[in-house]
Design an enzyme around this catalytic site. Structure first.
Site, PDB file in Angstrom:
ATOM      1  N   PRO A 106       0.788  -1.226   0.011  1.00 47.64           N
ATOM      2  CA  PRO A 106      -0.068  -0.050  -0.034  1.00 47.64           C
ATOM      3  C   PRO A 106       1.070   1.262   0.055  1.00 47.64           C
ATOM      4  O   PRO A 106       1.695   1.269   0.689  1.00 47.64           O
ATOM      5  CB  PRO A 106      -0.776   0.087   1.322  1.00 47.64           C
ATOM      6  CG  PRO A 106      -0.696  -1.500   1.737  1.00 47.64           C
ATOM      7  CD  PRO A 106       0.361  -2.022   1.050  1.00 47.64           C
ATOM      8  N   GLY A 108       1.516   4.617   1.330  1.00 45.53           N
ATOM      9  CA  GLY A 108       1.112   5.314   2.504  1.00 45.53           C
ATOM     10  C   GLY A 108       1.267   4.463   3.633  1.00 45.53           C
ATOM     11  O   GLY A 108       0.780   4.453   4.690  1.00 45.53           O
ATOM     12  N   CYS A 109       2.047   3.069   3.388  1.00 51.08           N
ATOM     13  CA  CYS A 109       2.144   2.179   4.433  1.00 51.08           C
ATOM     14  C   CYS A 109       3.562   2.321   5.044  1.00 51.08           C
ATOM     15  O   CYS A 109       4.477   2.033   4.188  1.00 51.08           O
ATOM     16  CB  CYS A 109       2.041   0.671   3.721  1.00 51.08           C
ATOM     17  SG  CYS A 109       1.940  -0.336   4.955  1.00 51.08           S
ATOM     18  N   ILE A 110       3.430   2.494   6.225  1.00 50.26           N
ATOM     19  CA  ILE A 110       4.824   3.043   6.784  1.00 50.26           C
ATOM     20  C   ILE A 110       5.295   2.285   8.030  1.00 50.26           C
ATOM     21  O   ILE A 110       4.317   1.166   8.452  1.00 50.26           O
ATOM     22  CB  ILE A 110       4.900   4.429   7.270  1.00 50.26           C
ATOM     23  CG1 ILE A 110       3.523   4.645   7.841  1.00 50.26           C
ATOM     24  CG2 ILE A 110       5.066   5.198   6.188  1.00 50.26           C
ATOM     25  CD1 ILE A 110       3.680   6.134   8.494  1.00 50.26           C
TER      26      ILE A 110
END
Lengths: 110, 135, 101
Positions: A106, A108-110
């Site tokens: 994804p 914006g997956c951090i």
């Protein structure tokens, strides 16, 4: 590491995400789920299909909070919460469900 | 993180000739997780990024213009487009994609994300930011 | 000697288009591609530089126009749309190619 499904071999990246989105078929999700010791139910498929539609429309895999909100809107509040989504995808609804759906990790997956 | 800061992303390049436009969009989407007050400005050639009708089928590149429609889901709802930049390029707001966001507090009422502002207004908006990122 | 000039940068960002047009003599041609296609659109602050060229044939690469959402009815009068094959044909038709990158 490549993944075997339906008698075919599919290329994946180092984190297990499918390299070619267009290669995806449902059997891939089944195999990936089995590797994670998960059995896919209709509830899982509802989210996987939702993710594929989301990607088709926006060309990105949504961040988990975006997914949660969008699921809530489309499938109802009882499903649009992280408790429900984590119960289906214990390794994280963003990462794990996107992987099953053949999407990239994804954005914006951090 | 306690206090909210105002972040503005300046988009000044056309979409496909360089990687800037897509990089900016990715940074915006990643940065949106930090729940800051985020706005995007499209000026100079950046206005070309949100032209409607983009179709990259024949050039073997990813058409990322649909991703701008996801910004609302990421709670990025302020997209400023500079009026003079449009005019210099013979464009009007009708040539741009119709980008909206849904207001959860008003029963998902659909609202326009794009606001056309003058160069002077944009300068003032930039002045009000804590951080301005340039792409 | 006839020349095919090619322009692939936005005219608002780089001077490629202005230089190409300034050096395009009678009997030559200018082909706009990639971000150069914006130079072939009418109603911009720079359109006159292109539309006033006398005796210069003007071409634009169709796939790059489509990618950018630029409809053909936006093109300056007289600009012809070519595909990749057309690009190659032009390159062979002219004595040499000068790329304003």
């Amino acid at each position: 590491m490549p993944i075997e499904a339906n008698g075919k071999t599919f290329e994946t990246d180092e984190e297990g995400y499918l390299v070619n989105l267009s290669d995806w078929e449902p059997a891939i999700a089944e195999v990936m789920a089995a590797q994670d010791e998960l059995e896919l139910t209709d509830e899982h498929w509802e989210i996987i299909n939702f993710l594929r539609e989301y990607y088709d429309e926006y060309q990105i895999a949504p961040a988990v909070r975006v997914l949660t909100k969008a699921v809530g809107k489309k499938l109802g509040k009882d499903k649009g919460n992280s408790k429900y989504l984590y119960s289906l995808f214990p390794y994280g609804p963003g990462k794990q469900a996107c992987r099953f759906a053949g999407l990239p990790k994804p954005t914006g997956c951090i | 993180m306690s206090e909210t800061k105002k972040f503005m992303y300046l988009n000044r390049r056309p979409p496909y000739g360089t990687i800037y436009a897509w990089e900016s969009l990715e940074v915006v989407l990643i940065g949106a997780a930090f729940e800051q007050d985020v706005s995007l400005a499209f000026l100079d050639d950046g206005v070309y990024q949100i032209m409607k009708g983009q179709d990259t089928g024949e050039v073997d590149m990813k058409n990322f213009s649909p991703t701008y429609s996801a910004l609302g889901d990421y709670e990025v709802t302020k997209l400023y487009v500079e009026k003079e930049s449009l005019e210099e390029r013979g464009l009007s707001i009708d040539d741009l994609m119709h980008l909206t966001w849904e207001d959860e507090d008003e029963d998902w009422a659909e609202k326009d994300s794009i606001q056309v502002v003058t160069r002077a207004e944009l300068a003032k908006l930039m002045d009000e930011q804590d951080v301005v990122f340039s792409f | 000697m006839s020349i095919l000039h090619t322009v692939n940068k936005s005219p608002f960002e780089k001077s490629s288009m202005a230089s190409a047009m300034a050096h395009a003599a009678d009997g030559s041609a200018v082909l706009f591609y990639e971000d150069g296609v914006y130079a072939a659109t009418k109603g911009t602050s720079l359109s006159d530089t292109v539309s006033s060229a006398d005796g210069v044939k003007l071409y634009v690469l169709g796939p790059d126009l489509k990618a950018r959402g630029v409809a053909e009815d936006r093109l300056i009068d007289g600009v012809q749309v070519v595909d990749y094959t057309g690009f190659v044909d032009l390159a062979t038709e002219y004595d040499k190619v000068v790329a304003w990158v």
